[in-house]
Write a protein that holds these residues in place. Sequence first.
Motif, PDB file in Angstrom:
ATOM      1  N   LYS A  39      52.216  43.253  42.850  1.00 50.87           N
ATOM      2  CA  LYS A  39      50.949  43.918  42.549  1.00 50.87           C
ATOM      3  C   LYS A  39      49.854  42.901  42.284  1.00 50.87           C
ATOM      4  N   ASP A  40      50.216  41.824  41.555  1.00 51.55           N
ATOM      5  CA  ASP A  40      49.240  40.777  41.273  1.00 51.55           C
ATOM      6  C   ASP A  40      48.771  40.110  42.556  1.00 51.55           C
ATOM      7  N   ASP A  41      49.720  39.860  43.462  1.00 53.89           N
ATOM      8  CA  ASP A  41      49.365  39.233  44.735  1.00 53.89           C
ATOM      9  C   ASP A  41      48.468  40.152  45.566  1.00 53.89           C
ATOM     10  N   ASP A  42      48.804  41.434  45.586  1.00 50.56           N
ATOM     11  CA  ASP A  42      47.988  42.397  46.331  1.00 50.56           C
ATOM     12  C   ASP A  42      46.580  42.466  45.766  1.00 50.56           C
ATOM     13  N   ASP A  43      46.488  42.439  44.437  1.00 49.53           N
ATOM     14  CA  ASP A  43      45.180  42.492  43.789  1.00 49.53           C
ATOM     15  C   ASP A  43      44.344  41.272  44.178  1.00 49.53           C
ATOM     16  N   THR A  44      44.992  40.115  44.194  1.00 49.47           N
ATOM     17  CA  THR A  44      44.286  38.891  44.568  1.00 49.47           C
ATOM     18  C   THR A  44      43.804  38.953  46.006  1.00 49.47           C
ATOM     19  N   ILE A  45      44.645  39.456  46.888  1.00 49.85           N
ATOM     20  CA  ILE A  45      44.276  39.577  48.307  1.00 49.85           C
ATOM     21  C   ILE A  45      43.113  40.538  48.486  1.00 49.85           C
ATOM     22  N   ARG A  46      43.142  41.653  47.737  1.00 48.22           N
ATOM     23  CA  ARG A  46      42.052  42.641  47.840  1.00 48.22           C
ATOM     24  C   ARG A  46      40.722  42.069  47.368  1.00 48.22           C
ATOM     25  N   HIS A  47      40.789  41.036  46.552  1.00 49.05           N
ATOM     26  CA  HIS A  47      39.562  40.420  46.042  1.00 49.05           C
ATOM     27  C   HIS A  47      39.283  39.077  46.699  1.00 49.05           C
ATOM     28  N   GLY A  48      39.737  38.926  47.911  1.00 53.35           N
ATOM     29  CA  GLY A  48      39.379  37.745  48.686  1.00 53.35           C
ATOM     30  C   GLY A  48      39.978  36.447  48.195  1.00 53.35           C
ATOM     31  N   GLY A  49      41.127  36.500  47.520  1.00 53.30           N
ATOM     32  CA  GLY A  49      41.757  35.275  47.026  1.00 53.30           C
ATOM     33  C   GLY A  49      41.384  34.925  45.606  1.00 53.30           C
ATOM     34  N   TRP A  50      40.637  35.797  44.959  1.00 54.88           N
ATOM     35  CA  TRP A  50      40.222  35.561  43.570  1.00 54.88           C
ATOM     36  C   TRP A  50      41.200  36.250  42.627  1.00 54.88           C
ATOM     37  N   LYS A  51      41.894  35.456  41.800  1.00 53.21           N
ATOM     38  CA  LYS A  51      42.966  35.953  40.938  1.00 53.21           C
ATOM     39  C   LYS A  51      42.450  36.341  39.551  1.00 53.21           C
ATOM     40  N   LYS A  52      42.975  37.454  39.033  1.00 53.16           N
ATOM     41  CA  LYS A  52      42.607  37.927  37.700  1.00 53.16           C
ATOM     42  C   LYS A  52      43.262  37.047  36.639  1.00 53.16           C
ATOM     43  N   THR A  53      42.480  36.489  35.741  1.00 51.61           N
ATOM     44  CA  THR A  53      43.025  35.634  34.689  1.00 51.61           C
ATOM     45  C   THR A  53      43.556  36.478  33.530  1.00 51.61           C
ATOM     46  N   THR A  54      44.580  35.969  32.869  1.00 50.62           N
ATOM     47  CA  THR A  54      45.186  36.669  31.733  1.00 50.62           C
ATOM     48  C   THR A  54      45.298  35.776  30.504  1.00 50.62           C
ATOM     49  N   ASN A  55      44.744  34.578  30.600  1.00 51.39           N
ATOM     50  CA  ASN A  55      44.813  33.628  29.502  1.00 51.39           C
ATOM     51  C   ASN A  55      43.628  32.681  29.591  1.00 51.39           C
TER      52      ASN A  55
END
Length: 260
Positions: A39-55
Amino acid sequence: MSEYDKVRTKKLVLKGEKQKSKKRKHKKQGRDEKTTSEKDDDDTIRHGGWKKTTNITDITGTVAIEFGNSTYVKALDNGLFTLGAPHDEGEGPHPEEILTAFPINETKIALKSGYGKYIGVDKKGVVVGRSDAVGPMEQWEPVFQDGKSAILGNTSCFVSVTDDDDIVCSKLTAGPNEYVHIRSMAQEVDDPNKDMPQEELGSIEEIEVNYVRKFQKFQDKKLKISKNKISELKKAKETGIFHETLLDRRSKMKADRYCK
């Protein structure tokens, strides 16, 4: 636009769970973890390679602040900020929606817009990017709780988006209009200082010289370094007023182009 061209969570254990299900639980847990990763990888792909930070340790270098779904904080050339237009799936933020972040201490960061100005809060609670140095108002604390995240300012208020899409810092509690995703470019970083401003590299003494070289007028072609003890800067860095103290030391030398 031309300016920008330059510029673990544990599995919930239920009381009374039968021992014989233990082995099956471990297999399921592995599948759950894999699903979360996917899910995290899919989310990153949907946002053009921009990953959601958690820390907070993830928030460094090139970042973007997302309100809602694929809408990012956008810098304007007058120093103000607004919410940009929604992006299509697979598209990342536009250049004017990209910021630079660097750590101040274990809990706070500073942010710089593509116009080269540090982002802070004015007296009216409006988020502005007009500062050449980091003072108390240019320090931000990312807050992560219950799967949500928000950004707390020095005024003890959270960054928020208004009905007019203006970016402010005026709410004492965080709600839907204050929830954000701080996204970073998902890439391997070989050099931990890769995204640090050039002036921030080196020892405290070297950093001071870097800033003097950047801002000094050089009428007599000589570097004018403060004669005050370097311990003043060390203490300032520990208390979060490092850049403000640097500016003050340069101001007293009457050689900085931004000091009168």
